[in-house]
Design an enzyme around this catalytic site. Structure first.
Site, PDB file in Angstrom:
ATOM      1  N   ASN A 189      -7.959  -2.592  -0.070  1.00 54.43           N
ATOM      2  CA  ASN A 189      -7.568  -1.253  -1.035  1.00 54.43           C
ATOM      3  C   ASN A 189      -8.212   0.166  -1.019  1.00 54.43           C
ATOM      4  OD1 ASN A 189      -6.528  -4.051  -1.527  1.00 54.43           O
ATOM      5  ND2 ASN A 189      -7.284  -3.961  -3.348  1.00 54.43           N
ATOM      6  N   ASP A 190      -9.969  -0.105  -1.352  1.00 48.64           N
ATOM      7  CA  ASP A 190     -10.226   1.257  -0.685  1.00 48.64           C
ATOM      8  C   ASP A 190     -10.506   1.751   0.915  1.00 48.64           C
ATOM      9  OD1 ASP A 190     -10.919   1.689  -3.510  1.00 48.64           O
ATOM     10  OD2 ASP A 190     -12.657   0.463  -3.827  1.00 48.64           O
ATOM     11  N   HIS A 236      -5.626  -0.768 -10.199  1.00 50.30           N
ATOM     12  CA  HIS A 236      -6.132  -2.938 -10.671  1.00 50.30           C
ATOM     13  C   HIS A 236      -4.845  -3.119 -12.093  1.00 50.30           C
ATOM     14  CE1 HIS A 236      -9.431  -0.354  -9.134  1.00 50.30           C
ATOM     15  NE2 HIS A 236      -9.542  -2.152  -8.807  1.00 50.30           N
ATOM     16  N   ARG A 258     -18.504  -9.934  -8.279  1.00 48.39           N
ATOM     17  CA  ARG A 258     -19.344  -8.313  -8.324  1.00 48.39           C
ATOM     18  C   ARG A 258     -19.329  -7.662  -9.052  1.00 48.39           C
ATOM     19  NH1 ARG A 258     -14.680  -4.523  -5.883  1.00 48.39           N
ATOM     20  NH2 ARG A 258     -14.374  -4.726  -8.523  1.00 48.39           N
ATOM     21  N   CYS A 310     -11.389  -9.428   0.326  1.00 54.85           N
ATOM     22  CA  CYS A 310     -10.631  -9.996  -1.083  1.00 54.85           C
ATOM     23  C   CYS A 310     -10.223  -8.675  -1.312  1.00 54.85           C
ATOM     24  CB  CYS A 310     -12.161  -9.478  -1.193  1.00 54.85           C
ATOM     25  SG  CYS A 310     -13.175  -8.413  -1.677  1.00 54.85           S
ATOM     26  N   ARG A 359      -5.266   5.948  -3.767  1.00 57.62           N
ATOM     27  CA  ARG A 359      -4.605   4.768  -4.271  1.00 57.62           C
ATOM     28  C   ARG A 359      -3.930   4.815  -5.915  1.00 57.62           C
ATOM     29  NH1 ARG A 359      -9.300   0.309  -5.092  1.00 57.62           N
ATOM     30  NH2 ARG A 359      -7.826  -1.178  -6.061  1.00 57.62           N
ATOM     31  N   GLU A 378     -15.547  -1.558   2.169  1.00 53.80           N
ATOM     32  CA  GLU A 378     -14.729  -0.813   1.654  1.00 53.80           C
ATOM     33  C   GLU A 378     -14.142   1.349   2.117  1.00 53.80           C
ATOM     34  OE1 GLU A 378     -14.260  -1.690  -3.089  1.00 53.80           O
ATOM     35  OE2 GLU A 378     -15.918  -0.900  -2.953  1.00 53.80           O
ATOM     36  N   ARG A 428     -13.809  -9.476 -10.228  1.00 45.32           N
ATOM     37  CA  ARG A 428     -14.024  -7.839 -10.915  1.00 45.32           C
ATOM     38  C   ARG A 428     -15.290  -8.136 -12.225  1.00 45.32           C
ATOM     39  NH1 ARG A 428      -9.561  -7.892  -7.859  1.00 45.32           N
ATOM     40  NH2 ARG A 428      -9.309  -5.926  -6.637  1.00 45.32           N
TER      41      ARG A 428
HETATM   42  C1  PEP Z   1     -11.055  -3.514  -2.862  1.00 42.83           C
HETATM   43  O1  PEP Z   1     -11.281  -1.878  -2.598  1.00 42.83           O
HETATM   44  O2  PEP Z   1     -10.059  -4.443  -1.988  1.00 42.83           O
HETATM   45  C2  PEP Z   1     -11.332  -4.307  -3.392  1.00 42.83           C
HETATM   46  C3  PEP Z   1     -11.292  -5.792  -3.186  1.00 42.83           C
HETATM   47  O3  PEP Z   1     -12.045  -3.645  -4.763  1.00 42.83           O
HETATM   48  P1  PEP Z   1     -11.208  -2.867  -5.707  1.00 42.83           P
HETATM   49  O4  PEP Z   1      -9.558  -3.288  -6.031  1.00 42.83           O
HETATM   50  O5  PEP Z   1     -11.478  -3.505  -7.004  1.00 42.83           O
HETATM   51  O6  PEP Z   1     -11.275  -1.096  -6.123  1.00 42.83           O
HETATM   52 MG    MG Z   2     -12.270  -1.493  -4.373  1.00 47.61          MG
END
Ligand code: PEP
Ligand code: MG
Length: 539
Positions: free
Chosen positions: A452-453, A188, A331, A500, A463, A429, A295
């Protein structure tokens, strides 16, 4: 001139003076001393330093967030004068003949435990404050420095690692670039650097002891290198490149005010991701059509206690009003994993990414969830809000969420507090959510794919683990097929689907996303105009 390579998180170039952020995360060790008076003198110096630091923090906070919110620093100053706490430190030093760091850390742990065990909620919340002031004292004793953002010029921040909570507390106007020894490109902190348009290099093998404040550094996100003490010749060349980049950005400005539409007439909703209220400036500056991911957990980071309903309401209302009638997707709390706040008392877990986090906390601790939902529903009156729930894996979770939302609605009705019911969607996700997206599409208003997740959980790759960056491949066929499947399932039931996660801004995939039928892409503000340009070039 010294050169180091690293991994680039945001492709940009900057040059400026270095501020080294030194932290000592190693546990405090117990050491024997021979002179208790000397140790007490060290404690007193650390106390004076802490009072001065807190005084400055208070003044800064009064200006930025008002007296009421700044009061926490006054509470910290008072705690530093608490006789029991100070006596306990002195006793430990004199009777056990141990070092000041150990005595302070022990007093901090003991008092925090006493506060946490009290009946009164206010007193319980002071446990985190006691820990905080003890950490401050230990840092002062160890000579760890805090950056006083008020007094520095825009600088290149060099650190071992940065947590999201440290990054959000920084004065963004004062950061030219980040360079860290550790960290992964999907963390993040990396995402925050992209939001802010700040060149950042991570995984740079530096010895922080050899880098000094005030040294000039060039952070080159294109060449993935940092240069300390550049020669005159390099500085001239870098300045020319900085100007070139500015010119490219200037040219992109003609994308502002244009529709995000392909040559063939397919319109895509192009939104931006934000982490805090102040990021809305970047959204407007880059002409995004809305906010596709706020977020909200960042409101909970870098503080000692939960944000109140009123604080959250004001934050959401401000974002909605600033965005006028444009869509704002907030979110709900996605705390846990790398986003930690001590006062949640989440405890240590072996696998935090697979642990007690996000919607799981909300479904277990209804009071935390309801406070946020109340703030959201009340704020909804002021704009075009949609709520999005993170880390969903089942239909049952969504049903449980709806039950809680209904209770909140009833409470608001009973108290005659105005609210409107926003659209409710979920993040896709987890592979589970992708696989049952046909069922989920029937009960939610939209899907937003968190690549991402989704990549982390599908490929079984943490990650946060920098060692695995080369294996973390969001272009994997498994991910692309899931995106296709999720989009088709959404459309089957008349719902929209977007992305996203960071992959949404991958210009190599824009064409494929359009072909797949995605309705929305929500990207870092710094990527909005680039993605728009790419979409407008497509047939
Ligand atoms: C994701 O997981 O792709 C996402 C947008 O949320 P975060 O990166 O905050 O986990
Ligand atoms: Mg996520």
């Amino acid at each position: 001139m010294l050169k180091f390579s690293g991994k680039s998180v945001y492709k940009g170039i900057a040059m400026g003076k270095v501020v080294v952020l030194k932290k000592n995360d190693s546990p405090v060790v117990r050491g024997r001393i021979t002179d208790a008076d000397v140790e007490m003198e060290r404690v007193n110096t650390a106390l004076e330093q802490a009072k001065e630091q807190l005084g400055k923090l208070y003044d800064k906070a009064v200006k930025e967030v008002g007296e009421e919110n700044a009061a926490i620093f006054e509470v910290h100053q008072m705690l530093l004068e608490d006789e029991d706490y100070l006596e306990s430190i002195e006793n430990t030093i004199r009777t056990e003949m141990v070092n000041a760091e150990f005595a302070v850390a022990t007093a901090g742990d003991n008092f925090a435990e006493i506060f946490a065990g009290m009946e009164d909620e206010y007193m319980q919340a002071r446990a985190a404050d006691i820990k905080d002031i003890s950490n401050r004292l230990v840092n002062n004793l160890c000579g760890n420095e805090e950056i006083d953002f008020g007094s520095i010029e825009p600088s290149v921040i060099v650190a071992d690692d940065l947590t999201p909570s440290e990054t959000v507390q920084m004065d963004k106007e004062k950061i030219l670039a980040f360079v860290t020894v550790h960290g992964s490109t999907n963390s993040h902190t990396a995402i925050l650097a992209r939001t802010m348009n700040i060149p950042a290099l991570i995984g740079v093998s530096l010895d922080l002891e050899t880098i000094h404040n005030g040294t000039v550094a060039v952070v080159d996100g294109f060449e993935e290198e940092v240069i300390f003490d550049p020669t005159e010749e390099v500085s001239v060349e870098v300045n020319a490149r900085i100007e070139e980049e500015k010119e490219k950005l200037r040219l992109l400005q003609n994308m502002k005010g244009q529709e995000t539409v392909t040559k063939g007439g397919r319109k895509i909703n192009l939104y931006a991701n934000i982490g805090s209220v102040s990021d809305v400036g970047y959204v407007l500056e880059n002409d995004a059509g809305g906010i596709g991911l706020f977020r909200s957990e960042f409101l909970y980071l870098g503080r000692d206690d939960f944000p109140t309903e009123e604080e959250q309401f004001q934050a959401y209302k401000q974002v909605l009003q600033t965005m006028a009638e444009k869509k704002v997707i907030i979110r709900t709390l996605d705390i846990g994993a790398d986003k930690q706040a001590d006062y949640f008392n989440l405890g240590k877990e072996d696998n935090p990414a697979l642990g007690y986090r996000a919607i799981r906390i909300c479904l277990k601790q209804h009071d935390i969830f309801k406070t946020q939902l109340r703030a959201l529903l009340r704020a909804s009156v002021y704009g075009n809000l949609a709520i999005m729930y993170p880390m969903i894996t089942s239909v049952k979770e969504v049903e449980q969420i709806y039950e809680i939302v209904k209770e909140v609605e009833q409470e608001l009705k009973d108290k005659e507090i105005p609210y409107t019911m926003p659209e409710q969607g979920i993040m896709i996700e987890t592979p589970a959510a992708a696989m049952i997206s046909d069922d989920l599409a029937q009960i939610v208003d939209f899907f937003s794919i968190g690549t991402n997740d989704l990549t982390q959980y599908t490929l079984a790759i943490d990650r946060q683990n920098a060692k695995l960056d080369d294996f973390y491949n969001p272009h994997h066929k498994a991910i692309l097929r899931m995106i296709q499947m999720v989009t088709e399932n959404a459309h089957k039931y008349g719902k929209w689907a977007g992305i996203c996660g960071e992959l949404g801004a991958d210009l190599d995939l824009t064409e494929e996303f359009v072909r797949m039928g995605l309705d929305e892409l929500s990207v870092s503000p710094s990527m909005v105009l680039k993605v728009r340009k790419r979409i407008r070039e497509l047939d």
